[in-house]
Design an enzyme around this catalytic site. Structure first.
Site, PDB file in Angstrom:
ATOM      1  N   TRP A 107       0.858  -1.141  -0.114  1.00  0.00           N
ATOM      2  CA  TRP A 107       0.064  -0.038  -0.119  1.00  0.00           C
ATOM      3  C   TRP A 107       0.860   1.230   0.030  1.00  0.00           C
ATOM      4  CZ3 TRP A 107      -4.525  -1.003  -1.958  1.00  0.00           C
ATOM      5  CH2 TRP A 107      -5.227  -2.143  -1.328  1.00  0.00           C
ATOM      6  N   ASP A 177      -1.374   7.027   6.356  1.00  0.00           N
ATOM      7  CA  ASP A 177      -2.265   6.136   5.956  1.00  0.00           C
ATOM      8  C   ASP A 177      -2.573   5.090   7.254  1.00  0.00           C
ATOM      9  OD1 ASP A 177      -4.029   4.059   5.115  1.00  0.00           O
ATOM     10  OD2 ASP A 177      -2.747   3.452   3.361  1.00  0.00           O
ATOM     11  N   LYS A 201     -11.736  -1.585   7.515  1.00  0.00           N
ATOM     12  CA  LYS A 201     -10.931  -2.146   8.338  1.00  0.00           C
ATOM     13  C   LYS A 201     -11.312  -2.307   9.679  1.00  0.00           C
ATOM     14  CE  LYS A 201      -8.164  -3.086   4.689  1.00  0.00           C
ATOM     15  NZ  LYS A 201      -7.123  -2.229   3.681  1.00  0.00           N
TER      16      LYS A 201
HETATM   17  C1  LIG Z   1      -6.916  -1.734   2.565  1.00  0.00           C
HETATM   18  C2  LIG Z   1      -5.882  -0.537   2.513  1.00  0.00           C
HETATM   19  C3  LIG Z   1      -5.620   0.422   1.676  1.00  0.00           C
HETATM   20  C4  LIG Z   1      -6.807   0.355   0.398  1.00  0.00           C
HETATM   21  O1  LIG Z   1      -7.894   0.792   1.102  1.00  0.00           O
HETATM   22  P1  LIG Z   1      -9.111   1.026  -0.160  1.00  0.00           P
HETATM   23  O2  LIG Z   1     -10.267   1.607   0.829  1.00  0.00           O
HETATM   24  O3  LIG Z   1      -9.745  -0.190  -0.860  1.00  0.00           O
HETATM   25  O4  LIG Z   1      -8.610   2.201  -1.132  1.00  0.00           O
HETATM   26  C5  LIG Z   1      -4.700   1.510   1.682  1.00  0.00           C
HETATM   27  N1  LIG Z   1      -3.889   1.316   2.821  1.00  0.00           N
HETATM   28  C6  LIG Z   1      -3.798   0.179   3.748  1.00  0.00           C
HETATM   29  C7  LIG Z   1      -3.012   0.256   4.738  1.00  0.00           C
HETATM   30  C8  LIG Z   1      -4.853  -0.705   3.487  1.00  0.00           C
HETATM   31  O5  LIG Z   1      -4.789  -1.540   4.570  1.00  0.00           O
END
Ligand SMILES: *Cc1c(COP(=O)(O)O)cnc(C)c1O
Length: 365
Positions: A107, A177, A201
């Site tokens: 990511w 993030d 999540k």
């Molecule tokens: C799942 C995830 C993403 C992607 O998320 P989306 O909402 O599907 O774009 C980005 N960064 C991390 C750390 C993730 O776990």
């Protein structure tokens, strides 16, 4: 449709992931008609007083939980964390600017390559040569003087690493993030410029993206940007420039309420450390299971491990699923097993997995 009570398995899936049962029950109870409203949240205007209250309460509860200072906006956005990979540089990285990125997994790499479409990107730390099995030392970043921001992925969902503490970046805005660990432990929001995460999540269902952004930074995006991609527009319209994902925001609000009732982020951290500790202890006790992440970088949210052979990994996954332990298969790029144990994941599920692991090792070890 059958009226027998639904049997819920233990859901170790990485995302969209398990939600707190009381939240699902509340949403189910109020799905036909919100008390006093007579309509579902799915059927009311996003400009109604009822929805105003839902959104304002979700924001207020988040501010209480995370201690969000007044000079930060709380925004409910769309497009997932992946859209933030673009919105961050579009808004914060001027045409002549440089942004520092830490590469700690898949990511993080995606975030960096998206930013490179908008300006200069400096990789200030990477652990790619160790297959991302650890995060860099928090004081080991090679920062660019005067960079627009430093980007960090706080929890690397796929390989199962997490920064134990955020790196020191001086006065440069820290952009994080936090898609897979926001609200898993207390957070010092004032040390950040921008924190973002897809909700699916640890915060709620898919469809809404949370951003906590310092007010002065939110103003940086030029007005030549597409309207819906400017933080300043979302902030000026209370996250309702256009129709927001009303149900996802409502459900996030229920999760915030559940977190407060559960004792807040300190209680969550204690619980998360206990759950993760049980699993890491089980891995470390055995010569059979091997943890994927290096001990100093282990994630509280995604516990990754593998068995001695791929064949055993496959069997483990199949038999675990038969025993009501779902979603343990590791990400296709890493293999092995991944137990995602977000805030809402119950203690009993961890205990059941630990027992299952011991029994599987007894038979196959
Ligand atoms: C799942 C995830 C993403 C992607 O998320 P989306 O909402 O599907 O774009 C980005 N960064 C991390 C750390 C993730 O776990």
């Amino acid at each position: 449709m059958s009226s027998t009570p639904t049997h819920r398995v233990f859901n170790f899936g990485a995302g969209p992931a398990v939600l707190p049962e009381p939240v699902l029950e509340a949403a189910q109870r109020d799905l036909l008609a919100l008390p006093g409203v007579g309509m579902s949240v799915l059927e009311i205007s996003h400009r109604s007083a009822t929805f105003d209250r839902i959104l304002e309460q979700a924001e207020a509860d988040l501010r209480t939980l995370a201690g969000v200072p007044d000079d930060y906006h709380v925004l409910f956005l769309q497009g997932g964390a992946s859209q933030q990979f673009a919105m961050v540089p579009m808004n914060l990285l001027g045409p002549d600017g440089v942004a520092d990125y830490t590469l700690t997994g898949k990511w993080a790499k995606k975030a960096a390559s998206e930013a490179a479409k908008f300006g200069r990107v400096n990789i200030c730390a990477t652990t790619e040569d160790e297959a991302f099995t650890r995060v860099p030392a928090p004081d080991g970043l090679r920062l660019t003087p005067g960079s627009a921001y430093v980007h960090v992925t706080s929890n690397n969902t796929i390989v199962g690493t997490q920064w134990p503490v955020m790196p020191e970046v001086g006065t440069t805005p820290l952009v994080v993030d936090a898609s897979s660990d926001l609200l898993c432990r207390p957070i010092d929001v004032a040390r950040h410029g921008l924190i973002y995460g897809g909700a699916q999540k640890n915060l709620g269902p898919a469809g809404v993206t949370l951003a906590i952004v310092r007010k002065d930074l939110a103003q940086r995006g030029p007005d030549t940007l597409p309207t819906t991609l400017r933080y300043a527009v979302a902030a000026a319209h209370g996250s309702r420039y256009n129709t927001p994902p009303v149900f996802a925001i409502y459900l996030c609000g229920l999760v915030m309420r559940w977190l407060l009732d559960a004792g807040g982020l300190r209680a969550m951290e204690t619980r998360n450390r206990r759950k993760a500790g049980l699993l890491y202890d089980a891995i470390d006790r055995s010569g059979f299971y091997r943890g994927t992440a290096q001990p100093g970088s282990r994630s509280l949210m995604n516990v990754t491990f593998r068995l001695p052979t791929e064949e055993l990994d496959r069997r483990f996954g199949t038999q675990a699923a038969e025993a009501g332990l779902a979603g343990l298969k590791g990400h296709r790029s890493v293999g092995g097993q991944r137990a995602s144990i977000y805030n809402a994941f119950p203690d009993a599920g961890v205990a059941t997995l630990v027992e299952f692991m011991a029994e599987f090792e007894r038979v196959h070890g």
